[in-house]
Scaffold this motif. Sequence first.
Motif: not given
Lengths: 613, 613
Positions: A294-295, A299-305, B128, B133
Amino acid sequence: MIRVKFLPSNKMVEVPAGTTILQAAIAAGVQVESTCGGKGTCGKCLVQLSPEKLSPPSPVEKKFLSQAQLSAGWVLACQRMLQEDTVVNLREQKDAYDRKIGFNPVVEQTSVTPSVRKYLVSLPKPSTEEQTPDWERLLSALDRPGIRFSRPVAAYLPRVLRRSNFQVTAVLDGDTLLAVEPGDTLGRCYGLAVDIGTTTVVVYLLDLNKGTVVASGAVTNPQNAFGADVIARITHAASGPEGLHQLQEKVVGGLNDVIARLCHEHDVRPEEIYQAVVVGNTTMSHLFLGIDPTYLAPAPFIPVFRQAVEVEARELGLNILATGKVIVLPNVAGYVGSDTVGVMLAAGVDRLRGINLIIDIGTNGEIVLVGRGRILTCSTAAGPAFEGAEIKYGMRAAEGAIEGVRISADVELDVIAGGKPRGICGSGLIDAIAEMYKAGVLDSSGRLASADAQLQKLPPLVRKRLRKEGRGMEFVLVWGTDSATGEDIVLTQKDVRELQLAKGAIMAGARILLREMGVGPEDIDQVLLAGAFGNFIKKESALGIGLLPPVPLQRIVAIGNAAGDGAKMALLSTVERERAVNLARRAEHIELSNTKEFQQEFVKSLSFSRTGK
Amino acid sequence: MIRVKFLPSNKMVEVPAGTTILQAAIAAGVQVESTCGGKGTCGKCLVQLSPEKLSPPSPVEKKFLSQAQLSAGWVLACQRMLQEDTVVNLREQKDAYDRKIGFNPVVEQTSVTPSVRKYLVSLPKPSTEEQTPDWERLLSALDRPGIRFSRPVAAYLPRVLRRSNFQVTAVLDGDTLLAVEPGDTLGRCYGLAVDIGTTTVVVYLLDLNKGTVVASGAVTNPQNAFGADVIARITHAASGPEGLHQLQEKVVGGLNDVIARLCHEHDVRPEEIYQAVVVGNTTMSHLFLGIDPTYLAPAPFIPVFRQAVEVEARELGLNILATGKVIVLPNVAGYVGSDTVGVMLAAGVDRLRGINLIIDIGTNGEIVLVGRGRILTCSTAAGPAFEGAEIKYGMRAAEGAIEGVRISADVELDVIAGGKPRGICGSGLIDAIAEMYKAGVLDSSGRLASADAQLQKLPPLVRKRLRKEGRGMEFVLVWGTDSATGEDIVLTQKDVRELQLAKGAIMAGARILLREMGVGPEDIDQVLLAGAFGNFIKKESALGIGLLPPVPLQRIVAIGNAAGDGAKMALLSTVERERAVNLARRAEHIELSNTKEFQQEFVKSLSFSRTGK
């Protein structure tokens, strides 16, 4: 409940009345192209119904379909709610992927040292004097320290031992015992390299003894039903656990179909596939693993891993050996995924000399700049223009797609698989725009010619193809008499703008990376084009419209499906897998949305001209 | 298909015509006692049908049931194939386990240092400029090295972080992140200690913060439907993967029922139970883990594993936190399981002084001899006599079971929960035999008195109870007028022989271990009786029939359900868990079937006499 039958596959599905054709297609597991995921904004999900019973077109259908199409029974699958048993005719879409992927029978540059190894062992038989448990008996015969207990293997171990008179083949992956097979099976040892693209999923079946590619296969990513781009997929996943689960199941289902076919054709049993190395963009990696993306979207485009992930195949439902490891290579950032790491590995960026710019133009455009001991990455919202989305007659590189354009006295075309054209794919689009610019059909600002002075300079047959459409102009690439559908195939002013935005974003990204490294375009020693797209793009055209920085033609090298090659290398060699992890760790990611100069560079890069000024 | 309704629970099931009542009961999930698993050899699976429609009894039913029972509609569930909708009346079997297990509110001797720990962490929010992550963000806030990636936790991590404003509680088990919970949940942390007996499964719910037992519950091992002893279970598992799967599912299903009840009664959610430590005999450990136990049954009795095993709860279907660890303590040998290791741990055998003999009398009899720096173990085929099987009126220690017997002028009885007796349980049986021996109803060879000279010595009311039955004698413990069923409850000559064989096996095992250690019965400093049974056995009676070596009464100590206590200790303390592993490793197992002296010792041990000569 009503029944829906899809032609030509004859697949049937029962759905409640009121279901759209698109939803029914998803339920039936048949492919309907849709880039907006059913919002009614892309106009791509054409299907044909029997014209007799057809109710009047919706406003959306009127917008996207010609009168000829409507009378022939063409409708948009997302617009039609089914109320009775229905037969739906799908557009023929024989994918041309197999031709495009290429087929690399040996990954020559990689030493064959996979983490999967087989050992033939003979165990002493138990007696009341020597009651060692089966597991310890096996381990002591294997004589390799550190092997962890495996419940699934232990579950069946006693029978295998006794059926094969205590002579068995143990399959190890590092310190994990994957399987114990009766007798001597040393000769059979397979692995998968997988490249999960937003649009296309490619699977390579490798012989881990020989280090050769046994076969490869591709399939449209079945997640496509939920939208063509990563944002549409993330939106669906964000709708809740069920959405995420659907997307995970879809892609694994697509992979399992390819695996089943490859296994069948090459006499390999799925349980003889002991490992899969997977690359994909960061969203695809999340979805494949069932991890909430989802995130990644806002922005800020955060991956989980971002690290490499190892899970058992059975945890994902991937139909290889249940206990086999599935290894997803590491990501760099939210929009620079393990596919780019695969490209870096295949390109050997840690061994390149000079300044090297690597561009992977797919649904997104990932850029890697290598030099001065650094690896810089960024991603640009190139948009799916290069894959045919957002382009009126855009289509994927499949049968009937225009892939080459030449303009002199008139327009000449190359069409994939010959025959009459149905639309235009990415490489065709670049070619068309470059030729149109060269011929004066459009100017360096991207405007289609409309002033008399401009029109007068064009050859008559070309001039005839320019016409007013609404408030702008459009250019007829194919007259209806020569097209597969009987309609004119045109490039609109909006289509030109889409390409312009895409190429502007890529050039701007490249310029930001160059600046960060403290070099200029003139310092670039080599431009590497990754992806199937890179193989088919005409370098002159790409240079001609300023999609690539101005370097001599011979310094542009297409390196093919380098992401998949990277996956193959990591599958065949633990050393290469470790290198991939290090490359991902070394890469410095530049978030363009966080860079003050980006807007400025973007605007500068919009112009169609060789210098990209 | 026909319908079967079971009273008093009103459970219904649909089965194909031709299904036996026993099979239908298994399908319905209701408990019918059966020690032979449907072979028609135990006569225990009594159920009552409406007498009106009853077809004539089978030869097997005639053998096991009295005419009075047959006319009242009692049948054997394994003998009756259902042909139409049927109502089946089950015998009342209110289990007395809860009374028997005891309830130990605090495991006092153990320091509370579980491997499960909770940490409250606040994470910096992403931007940003700082796109780390989520997984790395969490790990860096936790600041504990070596934590492995967990796909299931990563899958939901982003939402939990954002819903709780980046303040979360992380649940760790060693280097495994089990869960991330929104906000502060430090106060809630639970674990399970589980003792899987062949007959009874006991579950303890512990508060891992306080180290206290919150609640405990027990249930008949639902595998019972496939036979009462481990050999019957192994036989079913050996029938194929489906049989093994059924047994695994049955025991997990039984555990899940108890867990659901305990959670409901004590306001604990199953996801707040983060770990389960399990003990059981070696067969039960195999079956619980779904590991093929086939080769435990025939010589040379080879288990698949003996080390401690750790698996995720979701892999077994155990309804605690899906990612929680289930830890099965190590086994010593095929017939000395982790339950005995639990006993060793609870008894603190590595700290005991002198020579200590530990006997756990259950369905099997495990014996541990500790002294001179050694831990010796053996197991004896004590048989299920002590749990009521193979004894004509034998039953488990449930309501209506005779648990105490005194003989003077006549027979006096103690019955569990008062009321009229229905049968006799293990401790009652030992008491009865000891009193009968003391009174002269049987001699030291185990023969029931029949000669006039013997009979004349008995009090008249006792003498009246001895009567001829077939070729032997039998002793009436309860006259039909005083029993729950209206029938006489008797002990037959065969019943006496069963007990004799069981106690002979145990004494012979103890003697072999003593010899191996180089000591004699006179050197024993302490006899520890483990198991619920040990709590209820009359020590004088056990000594009186030579079931225990001749030691002063005060040196015999009942240590209760020490196996379960060991599981609790290992759950509460990583140090104790490590100790358990070391005890299992140190234990030297003596395989009696491999010992020349066993037959000799066995024959010597059959006699009923205090010295067990």
